[in-house]
Design a protein around this motif. Structure first.
Motif, PDB file in Angstrom:
ATOM      1  N   GLU A  42      -0.864   9.234 -22.992  1.00 35.82           N
ATOM      2  CA  GLU A  42      -2.028   9.061 -24.235  1.00 35.82           C
ATOM      3  C   GLU A  42      -3.145   7.837 -23.613  1.00 35.82           C
ATOM      4  O   GLU A  42      -4.015   7.897 -23.837  1.00 35.82           O
ATOM      5  N   PRO A  93       3.721  11.356 -21.906  1.00 37.59           N
ATOM      6  CA  PRO A  93       3.358   9.735 -22.055  1.00 37.59           C
ATOM      7  C   PRO A  93       1.945   9.352 -21.596  1.00 37.59           C
ATOM      8  O   PRO A  93       1.726   8.283 -21.283  1.00 37.59           O
ATOM      9  N   TRP A 120       0.813  -1.155   0.180  1.00 37.61           N
ATOM     10  CA  TRP A 120      -0.025  -0.025  -0.038  1.00 37.61           C
ATOM     11  C   TRP A 120       0.819   1.110  -0.170  1.00 37.61           C
ATOM     12  O   TRP A 120       0.534   2.197  -0.615  1.00 37.61           O
ATOM     13  N   HIS A 122       2.945   9.216  -1.672  1.00 38.90           N
ATOM     14  CA  HIS A 122       3.844  10.241  -2.608  1.00 38.90           C
ATOM     15  C   HIS A 122       3.448  11.572  -2.190  1.00 38.90           C
ATOM     16  O   HIS A 122       2.649  11.916  -1.203  1.00 38.90           O
ATOM     17  N   GLU A 123       4.150  12.461  -3.056  1.00 41.52           N
ATOM     18  CA  GLU A 123       4.243  13.961  -2.531  1.00 41.52           C
ATOM     19  C   GLU A 123       2.940  14.490  -3.409  1.00 41.52           C
ATOM     20  O   GLU A 123       2.854  14.043  -4.632  1.00 41.52           O
ATOM     21  N   ARG A 141      -0.634   6.677 -10.962  1.00 39.79           N
ATOM     22  CA  ARG A 141       0.483   6.435  -9.984  1.00 39.79           C
ATOM     23  C   ARG A 141       1.745   6.260 -10.638  1.00 39.79           C
ATOM     24  O   ARG A 141       2.840   6.683 -10.176  1.00 39.79           O
ATOM     25  N   LYS A 142       1.702   5.467 -11.535  1.00 40.63           N
ATOM     26  CA  LYS A 142       2.855   5.183 -12.231  1.00 40.63           C
ATOM     27  C   LYS A 142       3.619   6.216 -12.953  1.00 40.63           C
ATOM     28  O   LYS A 142       4.621   6.606 -12.719  1.00 40.63           O
ATOM     29  N   GLN A 143       2.912   7.178 -13.533  1.00 42.81           N
ATOM     30  CA  GLN A 143       3.203   8.407 -14.345  1.00 42.81           C
ATOM     31  C   GLN A 143       3.386   9.589 -13.553  1.00 42.81           C
ATOM     32  O   GLN A 143       4.035  10.583 -13.873  1.00 42.81           O
ATOM     33  N   GLY A 144       2.744   9.735 -12.338  1.00 42.36           N
ATOM     34  CA  GLY A 144       2.600  10.781 -11.738  1.00 42.36           C
ATOM     35  C   GLY A 144       1.736  12.043 -12.326  1.00 42.36           C
ATOM     36  O   GLY A 144       1.526  11.861 -13.474  1.00 42.36           O
ATOM     37  N   ILE A 145       1.285  12.887 -11.630  1.00 43.12           N
ATOM     38  CA  ILE A 145       0.484  13.909 -12.218  1.00 43.12           C
ATOM     39  C   ILE A 145       1.343  14.833 -13.126  1.00 43.12           C
ATOM     40  O   ILE A 145       2.480  14.908 -13.084  1.00 43.12           O
ATOM     41  N   SER A 146       0.908  15.247 -14.108  1.00 41.55           N
ATOM     42  CA  SER A 146       1.625  16.076 -15.037  1.00 41.55           C
ATOM     43  C   SER A 146       2.288  17.229 -14.356  1.00 41.55           C
ATOM     44  O   SER A 146       1.780  17.990 -13.446  1.00 41.55           O
ATOM     45  N   ALA A 178       0.066   4.523  -1.858  1.00 39.14           N
ATOM     46  CA  ALA A 178      -0.442   5.481  -1.222  1.00 39.14           C
ATOM     47  C   ALA A 178       0.602   6.675  -0.827  1.00 39.14           C
ATOM     48  O   ALA A 178       0.205   7.727  -0.582  1.00 39.14           O
TER      49      ALA A 178
END
Ligand code: HEM
Lengths: 223, 291
Positions: free
Chosen positions: A123, A121, A19, A25-26, A215-220, A23
């Motif tokens: 799309e 990334p 988890w 992250h910043e 989660r994998k890419q993070g927010i733009s 869960a």
């Protein structure tokens, strides 16, 4: 006490990374409304999810009373709405929530569009988002029939007639939705199954994909 | 996860699986690299989010209590005057299909052509707009297309709603859920139960005088073929139990003699006037027991 139980399980299964990975992250400054008020636009995705959860929960309570057949559907909704304690609130939440979730989803889509967050990334996440969009419209369409009042009946009739005018596959779509030749007993049970089992299942799968990708890419990043 | 690996091995596997560890794993970005004040999602940000969520939830609850969800009258497929109305977020499509060139012989354009292009374009937006630029004012084509569509959608929705209210006006219709609410309110003012909108199931009414010779005529004339053996109706055939509450004897004579447009055949030629009279007398007796 709680902590001891957690530790006991964690010792055996090593669940913390499971988890934490999701869960922990910043939240960067440019999406945090506490720092820049205009960043509230980044909250629309979360709000959509919040209302979606309300929809799923209130929907589960509705099915405790709702009866999906043409003789009893209307009567069961009527009973729930006027006789059951808090039934009116549960139905109200599901009814108005259905509109609210669409509004929030529109706003979220516009935020993603105008901040150009759908670009590489991300799309695939946009495409998944659009699929969610169509699923939500499908939920709205199938749910509208369920109270089986005149408004429900005739809107569905018109809707399916429109689908029927699609070339080649139209008649098949209509046949599939009607389960016969008119909006009737079969249509109601079909719409019920689609509304309560098929589309929510698809929605949950798509949401899982959506969130995993975020989660994998993070927010733009900031513009 | 918890397993380390020896870096001098040639092939490295993921965990205890046979999957070879590749090089191209995307690691989520680390926000310490962003300028400014980032905040931990758990617990700081999440707690604030939940506080906002609680406020939203309370507001939403107040709304649902103040404004009950609408419910009209039970669906009646034979109601020809009902003005169909989809939910508001479908209105723009509904209105769009009313224009020439996307309806009638051009309906293919309306149901497939244009929506396919627009929704398809939206679905594939990342592959159509591939530039690196993200700010909307530096992407004039994408942004103006989106703005145009937004304006069109809002316009169509408003027009559609206008049409609907206008139609209500000229046909002098009040939407059913309003009628119903109004009636319930009036009843409540008089201290009565709101009028029931649910059709009483016909099963509640029993056949009166089932031994009457008229019952034999009913069977011989095949009335039961449509109105069911227990006369409680089936599908679109109405029940005959309780018809005495709806019609007088004279009206029943007329219905049986001349039929009804909704599929009730005329029996004037098949039964004698005497038999019809007998039938009607008996049917007129079919009343629900007094409460
Ligand atoms: C039930 C519906 C949906 C839910 C619950 C949802 C939820 C979320 C959440 C919580 C985020 C994180 C960022 C934010 O809150 O703005 C997000 C990001 C994103 N969403 Fe959605 N979403 C939904 C529908 C959609 C739709 C319809 C689209 C567009 C077609 C979409 C495309 C995206 C994209 C591309 C991102 C990444 C944006 C970025 O990294 O800045 N989502 N979504």
């Amino acid at each position: 006490m709680f902590k001891n139980v957690y530790n006991w399980i964690d010792e055996r299964l090593d669940i913390t990374p499971l988890w934490r990975d999701v869960a922990d992250h910043e939240v960067p400054e440019h999406v945090n409304p506490a720092h820049h008020f205009s960043a509230f636009v980044y909250c629309f995705g979360g709000l959509t999810f919040f209302i979606t959860v309300i929809q799923i929960l209130s929907g589960m309570f509705l099915t405790m009373y709702y009866v999906p057949d043409i003789l009893n559907a209307y009567a069961s909704v009527d009973y729930l709405n006027h006789k059951v304690a808090f039934g009116g609130i549960v139905r109200g939440m599901h009814h108005f929530g259905a509109s609210l979730v669409i509004v929030m989803m529109f706003l979220h889509t516009l935020r993603v569009f105008f901040t150009g967050s759908y670009k590489a990334p991300r799309e695939m996440n946009w495409v998944v988002g659009m699929l969610i969009f169509f699923i939500m419209l499908g939920l709205g369409f199938t749910g509208y029939l369920l109270p089986w009042d005149n408004k429900a009946y005739f809107a569905t009739k018109v809707g399916v007639q429109i689908a029927e005018s699609v070339p080649y596959i139209g008649p098949y779509i209509a046949q599939f939705l009607y389960g016969g030749d008119i909006v009737g007993a079969q249509t109601l049970t079909r719409f019920f199954a689609i509304h309560v089992f098929f589309l929510p299942g698809a929605l949950i799968a798509m949401l899982a994909a959506h969130f995993l990708m975020i989660r994998k890419q993070g927010i733009s990043g900031p513009l | 996860m918890a397993h380390g690996h020896k870096s001098n091995e040639k092939v490295v596997f993921v965990g205890d699986s046979r999957v070879k560890k590749g090089a191209g794993v995307q690691v989520p970005p680390d926000y310490t690299s962003y300028p400014g004040k980032s905040e931990a999602f758990i617990p700081n940000f999440l707690l604030k989010e939940w506080m906002v969520g609680c406020v939203v939830l309370v507001g939403f609850l107040v709304w649902t209590i103040a404004e009950p969800a609408p419910l009209g009258y039970p669906a009646d497929p034979t109601n020809a005057s009902f003005i169909p109305m989809p939910d508001w977020y479908f209105l723009f499509l509904y209105q769009f299909l009313k224009y020439p060139y996307v309806s009638q012989e051009y309906i293919v354009l309306g149901t497939m052509g244009i929506p396919a292009v627009l929704f398809g374009g939206l679905l594939l937006a990342p592959f159509l707009d591939t530039g690196k630029e993200r700010r909307f004012y530096r992407r004039p084509i994408a942004s103006s297309l989106m703005f145009l569509s937004l304006i069109a959608v809002v316009y169509l929705t408003v027009i559609s709603w206008d049409h609907y209210t206008h139609q209500l006006e000229i046909t002098n219709t009040i939407p059913e859920h309003h009628v119903r609410e109004e009636k319930a309110r009036e009843a409540a003012e008089k201290g009565q139960e709101p009028p029931s909108t649910v059709k009483k199931p016909a099963a509640a009414v029993a056949i009166v005088d089932a031994k009457d010779p008229a019952m034999d005529i009913i069977k011989q004339a095949q009335c039961i073929g449509c109105h069911a053996a227990d006369l409680k109706g089936q599908g679109s055939f109405p029940a005959l139990t309780g018809v005495g509450d709806k019609y007088s004897k004279e009206e029943l004579v007329d219905i049986v003699t001349n039929g009804k447009s909704g599929g009730m055949p005329e029996f004037g030629t098949k039964l004698s006037a005497d038999e019809i009279d007998q039938l009607a007398t008996w049917l007129a007796k079919q009343k629900a027991p007094a409460k």
